[in-house]
Design an enzyme around this catalytic site. Structure first.
Site, PDB file in Angstrom:
ATOM      1  N   GLY A  55       0.510  -1.015   0.012  1.00 24.36           N
ATOM      2  CA  GLY A  55       0.223  -0.239   0.019  1.00 24.36           C
ATOM      3  C   GLY A  55       0.855   1.311  -0.311  1.00 24.36           C
ATOM      4  O   GLY A  55       2.095   0.757   0.187  1.00 24.36           O
ATOM      5  N   CYS A  82       4.906  -6.489   2.229  1.00 27.87           N
ATOM      6  CA  CYS A  82       5.117  -5.046   1.544  1.00 27.87           C
ATOM      7  C   CYS A  82       4.688  -4.523   2.959  1.00 27.87           C
ATOM      8  O   CYS A  82       4.692  -4.704   3.799  1.00 27.87           O
ATOM      9  CB  CYS A  82       4.973  -4.281  -0.053  1.00 27.87           C
ATOM     10  SG  CYS A  82       6.473  -3.036  -0.077  1.00 27.87           S
ATOM     11  N   TYR A  83       3.787  -3.243   2.524  1.00 24.24           N
ATOM     12  CA  TYR A  83       2.891  -2.601   3.440  1.00 24.24           C
ATOM     13  C   TYR A  83       2.986  -3.242   4.480  1.00 24.24           C
ATOM     14  O   TYR A  83       2.453  -3.374   5.762  1.00 24.24           O
ATOM     15  CB  TYR A  83       1.736  -2.140   3.065  1.00 24.24           C
ATOM     16  CG  TYR A  83       1.038  -0.606   3.801  1.00 24.24           C
ATOM     17  CD1 TYR A  83       1.913   0.260   3.983  1.00 24.24           C
ATOM     18  CD2 TYR A  83       0.099  -1.342   4.647  1.00 24.24           C
ATOM     19  CE1 TYR A  83       0.515   1.711   5.422  1.00 24.24           C
ATOM     20  CE2 TYR A  83      -0.516  -0.600   5.690  1.00 24.24           C
ATOM     21  CZ  TYR A  83      -0.039   0.650   5.877  1.00 24.24           C
ATOM     22  OH  TYR A  83      -0.303   1.546   6.610  1.00 24.24           O
ATOM     23  N   HIS A 169       7.905  -8.412  -3.332  1.00 22.84           N
ATOM     24  CA  HIS A 169       6.168  -8.280  -3.810  1.00 22.84           C
ATOM     25  C   HIS A 169       6.551  -9.201  -4.644  1.00 22.84           C
ATOM     26  O   HIS A 169       6.568  -9.866  -5.815  1.00 22.84           O
ATOM     27  CB  HIS A 169       6.756  -6.904  -4.999  1.00 22.84           C
ATOM     28  CG  HIS A 169       5.645  -5.518  -4.278  1.00 22.84           C
ATOM     29  ND1 HIS A 169       4.350  -5.726  -3.696  1.00 22.84           N
ATOM     30  CD2 HIS A 169       5.926  -5.212  -4.031  1.00 22.84           C
ATOM     31  CE1 HIS A 169       3.955  -4.801  -2.874  1.00 22.84           C
ATOM     32  NE2 HIS A 169       5.675  -4.012  -3.378  1.00 22.84           N
ATOM     33  N   GLU A 171       4.147 -11.277  -5.846  1.00 19.84           N
ATOM     34  CA  GLU A 171       2.846 -10.948  -6.663  1.00 19.84           C
ATOM     35  C   GLU A 171       2.983 -11.188  -8.189  1.00 19.84           C
ATOM     36  O   GLU A 171       2.761 -11.078  -9.243  1.00 19.84           O
ATOM     37  CB  GLU A 171       1.387 -10.452  -6.108  1.00 19.84           C
ATOM     38  CG  GLU A 171       1.976  -9.331  -6.354  1.00 19.84           C
ATOM     39  CD  GLU A 171       2.735  -8.863  -5.023  1.00 19.84           C
ATOM     40  OE1 GLU A 171       3.828  -9.416  -4.281  1.00 19.84           O
ATOM     41  OE2 GLU A 171       2.307  -7.217  -4.681  1.00 19.84           O
ATOM     42  N   ASP A 227     -16.975 -12.882 -22.438  1.00 15.77           N
ATOM     43  CA  ASP A 227     -17.478 -13.183 -21.197  1.00 15.77           C
ATOM     44  C   ASP A 227     -19.709 -13.355 -21.634  1.00 15.77           C
ATOM     45  O   ASP A 227     -20.118 -14.285 -20.570  1.00 15.77           O
ATOM     46  CB  ASP A 227     -17.559 -12.093 -20.473  1.00 15.77           C
ATOM     47  CG  ASP A 227     -16.369 -11.572 -20.528  1.00 15.77           C
ATOM     48  OD1 ASP A 227     -14.963 -12.058 -19.655  1.00 15.77           O
ATOM     49  OD2 ASP A 227     -16.033 -10.538 -19.429  1.00 15.77           O
ATOM     50  N   LYS A 370     -10.662 -13.054 -15.704  1.00 14.70           N
ATOM     51  CA  LYS A 370     -10.527 -13.363 -17.017  1.00 14.70           C
ATOM     52  C   LYS A 370      -9.809 -14.753 -17.701  1.00 14.70           C
ATOM     53  O   LYS A 370     -10.719 -15.171 -19.100  1.00 14.70           O
ATOM     54  CB  LYS A 370      -9.551 -12.087 -17.934  1.00 14.70           C
ATOM     55  CG  LYS A 370      -9.623 -12.495 -19.732  1.00 14.70           C
ATOM     56  CD  LYS A 370     -11.158 -11.804 -19.275  1.00 14.70           C
ATOM     57  CE  LYS A 370     -12.060 -10.751 -21.240  1.00 14.70           C
ATOM     58  NZ  LYS A 370     -12.977 -10.586 -21.241  1.00 14.70           N
TER      59      LYS A 370
HETATM   60  N1  GLN Z   1       4.260   2.711   1.496  1.00 17.53           N
HETATM   61  C1  GLN Z   1       5.419   1.184   1.810  1.00 17.53           C
HETATM   62  C2  GLN Z   1       6.909   2.129   1.614  1.00 17.53           C
HETATM   63  O1  GLN Z   1       7.143   2.790   1.035  1.00 17.53           O
HETATM   64  C3  GLN Z   1       4.815   0.422   1.345  1.00 17.53           C
HETATM   65  C4  GLN Z   1       5.263   0.197  -0.015  1.00 17.53           C
HETATM   66  C5  GLN Z   1       4.851  -1.370  -0.640  1.00 17.53           C
HETATM   67  O2  GLN Z   1       3.686  -1.445  -0.736  1.00 17.53           O
HETATM   68  N2  GLN Z   1       5.070  -1.548  -1.917  1.00 17.53           N
HETATM   69  O3  GLN Z   1       7.617   1.303   1.885  1.00 17.53           O
END
Ligand code: GLN
Length: 514
Positions: A55, A82-83, A169, A171, A227, A370
């Site tokens: 986030g 991450c966040y 990340h 993902e 779809d 999709k």
């Molecule tokens: N905002 C947070 C950071 O800068 C998390 C970033 C993120 O989730 N990609 O570290």
């Protein structure tokens, strides 16, 4: 139904739909919810695991999105990304602050292979980083399981509690072994068994529709796109002749497309759809006379479409159910699923259309991405040619003709587009290019053909590659192929004397050309 599922808690990161898609690629069902979702509601869903997304905020700032300690005490495995990782640490007593060095891009991470999360992962592995903050101190009970030179806590775990935090990340496909890590989490930490399969989805979906519809009447607007085709066939397998499908030919389809749709879905095809084709070309051309502005054209075509559909519906009498081909990204992007900003309001999500008299809406594909819709289509036996169709806008060629739409121009763009598609397929490029089509520019210029002066239109060829349709890059088509297309278009299509190749990426362009 109590499906085995993973819940993604959305903190507004840009890759959040990807998290859910990757989990589903592991054959585990996954849904996205906003971080504001009530803890009781989460508990009631009985998830096998929870994933907290990335986030844009800094979790230590006042008013930053958070989730409360209790989430980590449910006994349900949690993976923070991450966040989400930073928030987990902060909430449980660690320290998060602005990092001395921000990390962005592909970075080599050293992982502790003895962690369940990293089973089968190489000790040094390339991961995608995108953060300004970092975890300075882990929370009590945790142990560091991955690091980079700039990021001493690239991942951490509290094994006994099944809590995992990853700074990068997994993902994003740039994280080379990311899918393996997510797979490890859902199978080896959460204990999922992998029950999300398209054949069972189709089968149980058909049964659920049957229960819901009973002996009611069902109406479906069929466009021939992926779809609505998959939705219609699913309905037909469920309730047979109680279904009526209306296909409106607005005269803005690709060459032969109306007939192709009719061939598959009409009375001589393999399905029982009570297929009604409405040839409304003239009506649309009439309404579009003199209109040049693209937004206006879109509105006219959309409005007229509804009117034609409504007239047909009235002939059938009142129906009990209306089928819509809503898919999961529509739901999420409308702000109903996760936390992503409302990108576009989809008319087919939430509100019910009021132009047809019916009791309830059926959205059989509402849970699917999709690529899953396509797999369901194959499962239902729909021809590959239809299942892997390129996306085609609802207003059709109406917005691939710049300026006023006339029946003559429709023929020009249809013919040019058909030649283009034919040659791309002949060159064996049709499976490698994301989307390609011809558009008619509104430009006329002087040329010479057979010693005679011409003053004709220019056609633009477009071809892009895109993963998610949010951004796109221009495809590099070999020059000899382009030359051949140019030659054929000039020779075979009346009214065109120039061919351009559009080099613009998205952004700043769009994929369509209107
Ligand atoms: N905002 C947070 C950071 O800068 C998390 C970033 C993120 O989730 N990609 O570290």
């Amino acid at each position: 139904m109590n499906r085995e599922k993973i819940i993604v808690i959305d903190f507004g990161g840009q890759y959040n739909q990807l998290v859910a898609r990757r989990v589903r690629e592991c054959s585990v069902y996954c849904e996205i919810y906003s971080y504001k979702t009530d803890l009781e509601q989460i508990k009631a869903m009985n998830p096998k695991g929870i994933i907290l997304t990335g986030g844009p905020n800094s979790c230590y700032e006042d008013g930053a999105p958070s989730c409360g300690k209790e989430l980590f005490r449910l006994g349900i495995p949690v993976l923070g990304l991450c966040y989400g990782a930073q928030l987990m640490m902060l909430t449980l007593g660690g320290r998060v602050c602005k990092a001395p060095v921000r990390e962005y891009g592909k970075i080599e991470v050293t992982v502790d292979k003895s962690s369940r999360l990293f089973g089968g992962v190489s000790e040094k592995t390339i991961c995608w980083m995108s953060h300004n903050d970092y975890i300075e101190t882990i929370a009590p009970g945790f142990q560091v399981i991955a690091r980079t030179p700039a990021c001493p806590v690239a991942a951490a775990q509290w094994e006994e509690r099944n809590l995992y935090a990853i700074q990068f990340h997994p993902e994003v496909l740039h994280t080379q072994e990311g899918t393996k890590m997510l797979h490890n989490f859902v199978y080896h930490v959460c204990g999922c068994t992998g029950t999300w399969k398209m054949d069972t989805f189709v089968e149980s979906g058909i049964q659920a529709i049957r229960r819901k519809v009973g002996s009611g009447k069902v109406l479906c607007a069929l466009s021939g796109g992926v779809d609505s085709s998959v939705a219609a066939v699913m309905l037909s397998k469920a309730v047979g002749s109680q279904l009526t499908c209306v296909f409106v030919d607005h005269g803005l389809l690709r060459k032969n497309e109306g007939d192709e749709v009719e061939e598959v879905f009409g009375p001589h095809g393999p399905y029982d759809l009570n297929f009604i084709r409405v040839n409304a070309q003239e009506r649309f051309y009439e309404k579009l006379k003199g209109v040049e502005e693209p937004e206006k054209k879109r509105k006219i075509i959309g409005g007229e479409f509804i009117r034609v559909f409504e007239e047909e519906a009235k002939k059938i009498g009142s129906v009990d159910f209306l089928v819509q081909g809503t898919i999961y990204p529509d739901v999420v992007e409308s702000g109903l699923g996760g936390e992503s900003a409302v990108i576009k309001s989809h008319h087919n999500v939430g509100g019910l259309p009021d132009y047809v008299d019916f009791r309830e809406v059926i959205e059989p594909l509402r849970d699917l991405f999709k690529d899953e819709v396509r797999r369901a289509g194959l499962e239902l036996g729909i021809p590959e040619k239809l299942v892997f169709r390129q996306p085609f806008p609802g207003p059709g060629l109406g917005i691939r003709i710049v300026g006023e739409v006339t029946p003559e121009k429709v023929v020009m763009v249809q013919e040019a587009d058909a030649i283009y598609r034919e040659e791309i397929a002949r060159a064996g490029l049709d499976k490698t290019i994301g989307q390609y089509f011809a558009a008619l520019t509104n430009m006329r210029s002087v040329g010479v053909m057979g010693d005679e002066r011409t003053y004709d239109y220019a056609v633009a060829l477009r071809a892009v590659n895109t993963v998610d349709f949010m951004t796109a890059e221009t495809a590099e088509i070999p020059f000899p192929v382009l030359t051949k297309v140019m030659n054929r278009i000039i020779n075979e299509v009346n009214g065109i004397n120039r061919v351009f190749y559009d080099l613009t990426s998205k952004p700043p362009g769009t994929i369509e050309f209107e």
